[in-house]
Design a protein around this motif. Structure first.
Motif, PDB file in Angstrom:
ATOM      1  N   LEU A 120      61.906   4.005  38.397  1.00 35.57           N
ATOM      2  CA  LEU A 120      62.008   4.245  39.840  1.00 35.57           C
ATOM      3  C   LEU A 120      63.456   4.257  40.315  1.00 35.57           C
ATOM      4  CD1 LEU A 120      59.092   1.912  40.973  1.00 35.57           C
ATOM      5  CD2 LEU A 120      59.029   4.392  40.572  1.00 35.57           C
ATOM      6  N   PRO A 121      63.764   5.056  41.339  1.00 31.70           N
ATOM      7  CA  PRO A 121      62.870   5.983  42.039  1.00 31.70           C
ATOM      8  C   PRO A 121      62.778   7.304  41.285  1.00 31.70           C
ATOM      9  CG  PRO A 121      65.019   6.019  43.101  1.00 31.70           C
ATOM     10  CD  PRO A 121      65.103   4.994  41.985  1.00 31.70           C
ATOM     11  N   ASN A 122      61.621   7.943  41.340  1.00 30.54           N
ATOM     12  CA  ASN A 122      61.405   9.258  40.744  1.00 30.54           C
ATOM     13  C   ASN A 122      60.159   9.856  41.401  1.00 30.54           C
ATOM     14  OD1 ASN A 122      60.891  11.540  39.189  1.00 30.54           O
ATOM     15  ND2 ASN A 122      61.518  10.562  37.278  1.00 30.54           N
ATOM     16  N   ASP A 123      60.330  10.348  42.630  1.00 37.36           N
ATOM     17  CA  ASP A 123      59.204  10.858  43.404  1.00 37.36           C
ATOM     18  C   ASP A 123      58.478  12.002  42.706  1.00 37.36           C
ATOM     19  OD1 ASP A 123      59.769   8.994  45.361  1.00 37.36           O
ATOM     20  OD2 ASP A 123      60.819  10.413  46.669  1.00 37.36           O
ATOM     21  N   ALA A 124      59.215  12.871  42.011  1.00 38.13           N
ATOM     22  CA  ALA A 124      58.587  14.006  41.334  1.00 38.13           C
ATOM     23  C   ALA A 124      57.637  13.531  40.243  1.00 38.13           C
ATOM     24  CB  ALA A 124      59.642  14.941  40.762  1.00 38.13           C
ATOM     25  N   SER A 125      58.065  12.571  39.436  1.00 36.96           N
ATOM     26  CA  SER A 125      57.217  12.070  38.352  1.00 36.96           C
ATOM     27  C   SER A 125      56.043  11.267  38.891  1.00 36.96           C
ATOM     28  CB  SER A 125      58.039  11.227  37.373  1.00 36.96           C
ATOM     29  OG  SER A 125      57.269  10.884  36.251  1.00 36.96           O
TER      30      SER A 125
END
Length: 196
Positions: free
Chosen positions: A125-130
């Protein structure tokens, strides 16, 4: 981009392409906690190991490998034999194109055919796409490990999620034979074509 993509089982000959795709994730991001990009020879060993027990698939676009996904051991203890850790990587610029979904769909079919019943994924995190991809693929959050990885000068959290494979385990179902003991070649062979 071509009219259609080809998702197929990987071979060790795909190692250089997979290493090329993976390198910037290792070198420039915290998406992977590896610190040094693996060589093509190291990736070839990983592909061979995944194909022996789990699965590894690649996505071709006009004959060129542009992404891959694989299953691996979640935990070496025998009681975890029906669970698998999964990962997906695409070359730069392919986010939100459907490539990750196409790869995961093919991978999950192969893993379920081999007897795996639960897929688990860790996302730094953060990784909104994943996080969004995993939610769209049916993963449910199960917890976050706080400050468990140090990379690029910072501590990072990892969120874990899981989803059933195949029919998934029932509360009191007896498990099938351990995954990888036999391979349903009809289910795991061949190509999967998908439109963009």
């Amino acid at each position: 981009m071509a009219e259609s993509w080809l998702v197929r089982d990987a071979t060790v000959e795909d190692a250089a392409a997979c290493a090329r795709i993976y390198e910037p994730y290792v070198r420039d991001t915290v998406v992977s906690f590896e610190l040094e990009p693996p060589t093509a020879a190291e990736v070839a060993g990983r592909i061979a190991a995944a194909l022996a027990r789990h699965a590894w698939v690649v996505l071709e676009d006009d004959g060129r490998v542009v992404g891959y996904a694989y299953g691996s051991t979640f935990n070496a203890r025998a009681a975890y034999d029906w669970s698998t850790s999964v990962s997906v990587y695409t070359e730069t610029g392919r986010r939100r194109t459907g490539a990750g979904r196409a790869l995961y769909t093919a991978l999950f079919d192969r893993l379920a055919a081999r007897g795996f019943r639960t897929a688990l994924a860790g996302v730094v995190l953060p990784n909104d796409a994943s996080v969004g991809l995993h939610a769209a693929m049916g993963f449910e959050p199960v917890g976050t490990f706080r400050r468990v990885g140090w990379k690029l000068g910072h501590w990072h959290d990892v969120a874990w999620s899981q989803r059933p494979l195949g029919t998934g385990p029932g509360e009191d179902d007896d498990p099938p034979a351990p995954p990888g003991a036999t391979v349903d070649t009809a289910a795991s062979a061949g190509d999967t074509r998908t439109s963009n």
